[in-house]
Design a protein around this motif. Sequence first.
Motif, PDB file in Angstrom:
ATOM      1  N   TYR A   1       2.552  -1.454   4.373  1.00  8.57           N
ATOM      2  CA  TYR A   1       2.097  -0.075   4.190  1.00  8.57           C
ATOM      3  C   TYR A   1       3.297   0.850   4.336  1.00  8.57           C
ATOM      4  CZ  TYR A   1      -0.191   4.423   5.253  1.00  8.57           C
ATOM      5  OH  TYR A   1      -0.571   5.746   5.262  1.00  8.57           O
ATOM      6  N   VAL A   2       3.499   1.696   3.331  1.00  8.95           N
ATOM      7  CA  VAL A   2       4.548   2.723   3.383  1.00  8.95           C
ATOM      8  C   VAL A   2       3.856   4.084   3.368  1.00  8.95           C
ATOM      9  CG1 VAL A   2       6.637   3.634   2.317  1.00  8.95           C
ATOM     10  CG2 VAL A   2       6.098   1.196   2.089  1.00  8.95           C
ATOM     11  N   PRO A   3       3.744   4.744   4.514  1.00  8.33           N
ATOM     12  CA  PRO A   3       3.009   6.008   4.570  1.00  8.33           C
ATOM     13  C   PRO A   3       3.736   7.140   3.854  1.00  8.33           C
ATOM     14  CG  PRO A   3       4.061   5.555   6.673  1.00  8.33           C
ATOM     15  CD  PRO A   3       4.271   4.334   5.825  1.00  8.33           C
TER      16      PRO A   3
ATOM     17  N   LEU B   1      -2.676  -6.829   6.694  1.00 10.15           N
ATOM     18  CA  LEU B   1      -1.485  -5.978   6.832  1.00 10.15           C
ATOM     19  C   LEU B   1      -0.535  -6.597   7.847  1.00 10.15           C
ATOM     20  CD1 LEU B   1      -0.205  -3.258   5.975  1.00 10.15           C
ATOM     21  CD2 LEU B   1      -1.337  -2.218   7.954  1.00 10.15           C
ATOM     22  N   ASN B   2       0.745  -6.693   7.457  1.00 12.19           N
ATOM     23  CA  ASN B   2       1.757  -7.302   8.337  1.00 12.19           C
ATOM     24  C   ASN B   2       2.839  -6.328   8.777  1.00 12.19           C
ATOM     25  OD1 ASN B   2       1.460  -9.556   5.760  1.00 12.19           O
ATOM     26  ND2 ASN B   2       0.608 -10.067   7.765  1.00 12.19           N
ATOM     27  N   PHE B   3       3.189  -5.386   7.879  1.00 13.76           N
ATOM     28  CA  PHE B   3       4.305  -4.491   8.147  1.00 13.76           C
ATOM     29  C   PHE B   3       3.933  -3.040   7.839  1.00 13.76           C
ATOM     30  CE2 PHE B   3       6.109  -8.573   6.830  1.00 13.76           C
ATOM     31  CZ  PHE B   3       7.011  -8.840   7.860  1.00 13.76           C
ATOM     32  N   VAL B   4       4.466  -2.141   8.634  1.00 18.17           N
ATOM     33  CA  VAL B   4       4.460  -0.718   8.310  1.00 18.17           C
ATOM     34  C   VAL B   4       5.916  -0.282   8.290  1.00 18.17           C
ATOM     35  CG1 VAL B   4       3.789   1.600   9.023  1.00 18.17           C
ATOM     36  CG2 VAL B   4       2.193  -0.303   9.333  1.00 18.17           C
ATOM     37  N   ILE B   5       6.367   0.241   7.158  1.00 14.10           N
ATOM     38  CA  ILE B   5       7.750   0.685   7.010  1.00 14.10           C
ATOM     39  C   ILE B   5       7.807   2.198   7.162  1.00 14.10           C
ATOM     40  CG2 ILE B   5       9.729   0.831   5.462  1.00 14.10           C
ATOM     41  CD1 ILE B   5       8.914  -1.757   4.203  1.00 14.10           C
ATOM     42  N   VAL B   6       8.608   2.670   8.106  1.00 13.38           N
ATOM     43  CA  VAL B   6       8.753   4.113   8.340  1.00 13.38           C
ATOM     44  C   VAL B   6      10.230   4.447   8.433  1.00 13.38           C
ATOM     45  CG1 VAL B   6       6.537   4.303   9.538  1.00 13.38           C
ATOM     46  CG2 VAL B   6       8.627   3.848  10.852  1.00 13.38           C
TER      47      VAL B   6
ATOM     48  N   ASN C   1      -3.239  10.732  12.406  1.00 12.17           N
ATOM     49  CA  ASN C   1      -1.852  10.375  12.684  1.00 12.17           C
ATOM     50  C   ASN C   1      -1.565   9.025  12.042  1.00 12.17           C
ATOM     51  OD1 ASN C   1      -2.838   8.337  14.391  1.00 12.17           O
ATOM     52  ND2 ASN C   1      -2.708   9.639  16.220  1.00 12.17           N
ATOM     53  N   LEU C   2      -0.367   8.494  12.221  1.00 10.96           N
ATOM     54  CA  LEU C   2       0.013   7.250  11.550  1.00 10.96           C
ATOM     55  C   LEU C   2      -0.898   6.094  11.948  1.00 10.96           C
ATOM     56  CD1 LEU C   2       1.883   5.740   9.690  1.00 10.96           C
ATOM     57  CD2 LEU C   2       3.510   5.510  11.582  1.00 10.96           C
TER      58      LEU C   2
ATOM     59  N   PHE D   1       0.890  -1.166   0.000  1.00 11.78           N
ATOM     60  CA  PHE D   1       0.000   0.000   0.000  1.00 11.78           C
ATOM     61  C   PHE D   1       0.923   1.209   0.000  1.00 11.78           C
ATOM     62  CE2 PHE D   1      -2.107  -3.481   2.302  1.00 11.78           C
ATOM     63  CZ  PHE D   1      -3.188  -3.689   1.455  1.00 11.78           C
ATOM     64  N   ALA D   2       1.009   1.855  -1.146  1.00 10.37           N
ATOM     65  CA  ALA D   2       2.123   2.753  -1.441  1.00 10.37           C
ATOM     66  C   ALA D   2       1.895   4.192  -0.975  1.00 10.37           C
ATOM     67  CB  ALA D   2       2.385   2.742  -2.950  1.00 10.37           C
TER      68      ALA D   2
END
Length: 393
Positions: free
Chosen positions: A302-304, A342-347, A316-317, A271-272
Amino acid sequence: MSEVTITRAVRMPDLFRIERFLSNPKLGPQLLFFSGGSALNGVAQGLKRYTHNSVHLVTPFDSGGSSQGLRLAFDMPAIGDLRSRLMALADETVLGHPEVFRLFTHRFAKSARPDDLRGQLDRMIAGTHQLVEAIEEPMRMLIQNQLGVFRTACPATFDLRGASIGNLILAGGYLGQNQQLEPIIFLVSKLVGVQGTVRAITDDNLHLGAELASGEVIIGQHLLTGKEHPALTSPIKEFFLNSGLKSKDPATALFPDRNRSLVQTADLICFAPGSFYTSLVANLLPKGVGKAVASRTVPKVYVPSLGEDPEARNLNLADRVHTLLTYLRLDAGADCPTHRLLNFVIVDSSVPDAETAEISACGITVLKLDLITIKSAPYYDAVPLCEALVSLA
């Protein structure tokens, strides 16, 4: 053929996998992106070093910018974001077709006289314009044919100032193929040597709408982004697809089987970054997207976006992650477990732990990586982000 699910430990970044994909991107992983707009184009360009198999499902719902005139004139889906992603993935080596790329990325001057622009278009159709003359047959004839269809259907009042030639070619192909986008997207992909797959998220010709917390209803992507018009003064309460631009008329779109098949073969789903509602959540609205995502057992990331997003100022995030899951569950089912969506959020590593604690508490892994460099700031550096994604695939 049977399918099994395995788990593995990953070192971030996984240098072995990165080197393997760099040495042979034709055998790279199938990373699937839900996205829109131009925010992902830099990453898409960089991704070509690692894989020629990325998949980009792009929203065709824009109602502003370069797509606006075409949508109004021909009652067609938006093609500007599709064209820009196709160009981002085009083969830039000597094996590609740089002369076709130059034509597709050319824009008519905004200050030119309308008659002069129509003359330029006519020379392109005749094959005497220098940008078209440089293209070899049979590609030249194919392009001339699409522009000819556009010219024949074009209303006398259509404003060519600032028009993207790539958009005009796509529009001609759409009009010449019984109002279907897929055939012309396929043709353009071959013409410019696209190193990946680009498709519209749905075939339906629809718009975006939102009901705000204040009760106000806004119809049209161009009124929601805060770019061409003043930013929203109230948070979005409900986000939906709409039949037209005049009034609220909620509609349903279908997720085509061909796109569902791409999800079922993806090695990673992303999720870009991009405008939160109009570029990302919009992709989740067609019926079938949530179920398709939930049924595929691969890393879902998910890459916010970075910086301020006028569409999501109040979120917020953790709020954005919750909203993302909410819209996925509208199709996947309210009881669908988080780990299936959803498994990962990359920040970036600069994000404080306080902003990610709530996400981690939901069982989602937060990966804090050095994604912003001096060269890229205030945006993501494509290299570490691409390497993070291929490491997880």
